[in-house]
Design an enzyme around this catalytic site. Structure first.
Site, PDB file in Angstrom:
ATOM      1  N   ASN A 232     128.941 -63.869  15.530  1.00 43.27           N
ATOM      2  CA  ASN A 232     130.096 -63.001  15.737  1.00 43.27           C
ATOM      3  C   ASN A 232     130.980 -62.904  14.497  1.00 43.27           C
ATOM      4  O   ASN A 232     132.061 -62.363  14.566  1.00 43.27           O
ATOM      5  CB  ASN A 232     130.915 -63.498  16.938  1.00 43.27           C
ATOM      6  CG  ASN A 232     131.987 -62.515  17.340  1.00 43.27           C
ATOM      7  OD1 ASN A 232     131.789 -61.317  17.294  1.00 43.27           O
ATOM      8  ND2 ASN A 232     133.145 -63.020  17.730  1.00 43.27           N
TER       9      ASN A 232
ATOM     10  N   SER B  41     128.058 -53.352  15.419  1.00 43.16           N
ATOM     11  CA  SER B  41     129.153 -52.390  15.505  1.00 43.16           C
ATOM     12  C   SER B  41     128.556 -51.012  15.742  1.00 43.16           C
ATOM     13  O   SER B  41     127.403 -50.751  15.367  1.00 43.16           O
ATOM     14  CB  SER B  41     129.935 -52.370  14.191  1.00 43.16           C
ATOM     15  OG  SER B  41     130.860 -51.296  14.156  1.00 43.16           O
TER      16      SER B  41
ATOM     17  N   TYR C 181     130.762 -51.282   4.808  1.00 44.69           N
ATOM     18  CA  TYR C 181     130.871 -51.874   6.139  1.00 44.69           C
ATOM     19  C   TYR C 181     129.745 -51.352   7.033  1.00 44.69           C
ATOM     20  O   TYR C 181     129.037 -52.131   7.678  1.00 44.69           O
ATOM     21  CB  TYR C 181     132.237 -51.594   6.774  1.00 44.69           C
ATOM     22  CG  TYR C 181     132.304 -52.121   8.194  1.00 44.69           C
ATOM     23  CD1 TYR C 181     132.334 -53.494   8.436  1.00 44.69           C
ATOM     24  CD2 TYR C 181     132.284 -51.255   9.287  1.00 44.69           C
ATOM     25  CE1 TYR C 181     132.357 -53.988   9.734  1.00 44.69           C
ATOM     26  CE2 TYR C 181     132.305 -51.746  10.581  1.00 44.69           C
ATOM     27  CZ  TYR C 181     132.334 -53.110  10.799  1.00 44.69           C
ATOM     28  OH  TYR C 181     132.340 -53.602  12.079  1.00 44.69           O
TER      29      TYR C 181
ATOM     30  N   PRO D 101     129.889 -53.094  19.446  1.00 41.63           N
ATOM     31  CA  PRO D 101     131.143 -52.568  19.992  1.00 41.63           C
ATOM     32  C   PRO D 101     131.739 -51.462  19.131  1.00 41.63           C
ATOM     33  O   PRO D 101     131.573 -51.439  17.903  1.00 41.63           O
ATOM     34  CB  PRO D 101     132.082 -53.772  19.992  1.00 41.63           C
ATOM     35  CG  PRO D 101     131.336 -54.912  19.408  1.00 41.63           C
ATOM     36  CD  PRO D 101     130.035 -54.416  18.894  1.00 41.63           C
ATOM     37  N   GLY D 102     132.464 -50.603  19.805  1.00 35.56           N
ATOM     38  CA  GLY D 102     133.289 -49.611  19.138  1.00 35.56           C
ATOM     39  C   GLY D 102     134.664 -50.207  18.894  1.00 35.56           C
ATOM     40  O   GLY D 102     134.809 -51.414  18.676  1.00 35.56           O
TER      41      GLY D 102
ATOM     42  N   GLU E 146     141.931 -58.622  15.280  1.00 36.02           N
ATOM     43  CA  GLU E 146     142.506 -58.653  13.930  1.00 36.02           C
ATOM     44  C   GLU E 146     141.724 -57.770  12.962  1.00 36.02           C
ATOM     45  O   GLU E 146     142.066 -57.686  11.781  1.00 36.02           O
ATOM     46  CB  GLU E 146     142.512 -60.090  13.394  1.00 36.02           C
ATOM     47  CG  GLU E 146     143.514 -60.989  14.062  1.00 36.02           C
ATOM     48  CD  GLU E 146     143.556 -62.360  13.427  1.00 36.02           C
ATOM     49  OE1 GLU E 146     142.622 -62.755  12.722  1.00 36.02           O
ATOM     50  OE2 GLU E 146     144.561 -63.047  13.659  1.00 36.02           O
TER      51      GLU E 146
END
Length: 189
Positions: free
Chosen positions: A22, A75, A88, A118-119, A124
């Protein structure tokens, strides 16, 4: 840091049954022609190398035992690139490719390999991306309900708790208001 990852995995007193990779971040929003290359190094070291090192050290014992589950947090940027996110997105495409290839490398061993992509999730993440500019980071989540860390954790929990004969290779999870990497309905349209 490969040596730190090795020291950590060597220090474990028991075998790992489920590995959730993660660690991940976005640093900056520079375009390919003007981005800060130090930001690139941080993203590549964290999002790709960190995942690879830990997976390498943990997966060997999983293969030996004939069981285990590796779950990589990717992502939606690993499925759709966007302006200002070339590195990224590249690292998250790499996570997706590593996940698929690792599943094939571990074919027939009993080890499962999955990803959760995930979207927009309110963590943070945006603070890190914008060098802790809190005002700018908060604007990312204005006008709609983003995912929460709990939403993503539920998906990871669901994947990890499928019967041993089930492997969910990838899952894309977005807030209802998000339809693409940069397509978010904020009530303005």
């Amino acid at each position: 840091n490969r040596e730190a990852c090795k020291r950590f995995t060597d220090s474990l007193a028991w075998p790992i049954d489920i590995l959730v990779n993660n660690a991940g971040l976005a640093s900056g929003v520079g375009k390919i022609h003007d981005a800060d290359m130090d930001d690139w190094e941080v993203m590549i070291d964290t999002n790709i190398k960190g995942l690879l090192y830990i997976t390498r050290f943990i997966s060997a014992s999983m293969k030996e035992r004939g069981s285990g589950h590796i779950i990589n947090v990717g992502s939606t940027a690993g499925h759709e690139a966007y302006q200002g996110g070339s590195v990224y997105a590249g690292t998250k495409y790499a996570v997706r490719a590593i996940t698929e290839a690792a599943k094939k490398d571990l074919h027939g061993t009993g080890v499962r390999v999955s990803a959760v992509s995930p979207g927009m999730t309110e963590t943070e993440f945006s603070k890190v991306r914008f060098s802790w500019d809190e005002e700018r980071a908060e604007k990312v989540y204005e006008g709609y309900q983003p995912l929460t860390p709990e939403d993503v954790a539920e998906m990871i929990h669901f994947i990890a708790n499928r019967p041993g004969h089930v492997n969910i290779l990838d899952s894309i999870i977005m807030p209802t208001a998000q339809s693409g990497a940069t397509m978010v309905y904020r009530g303005e349209e």
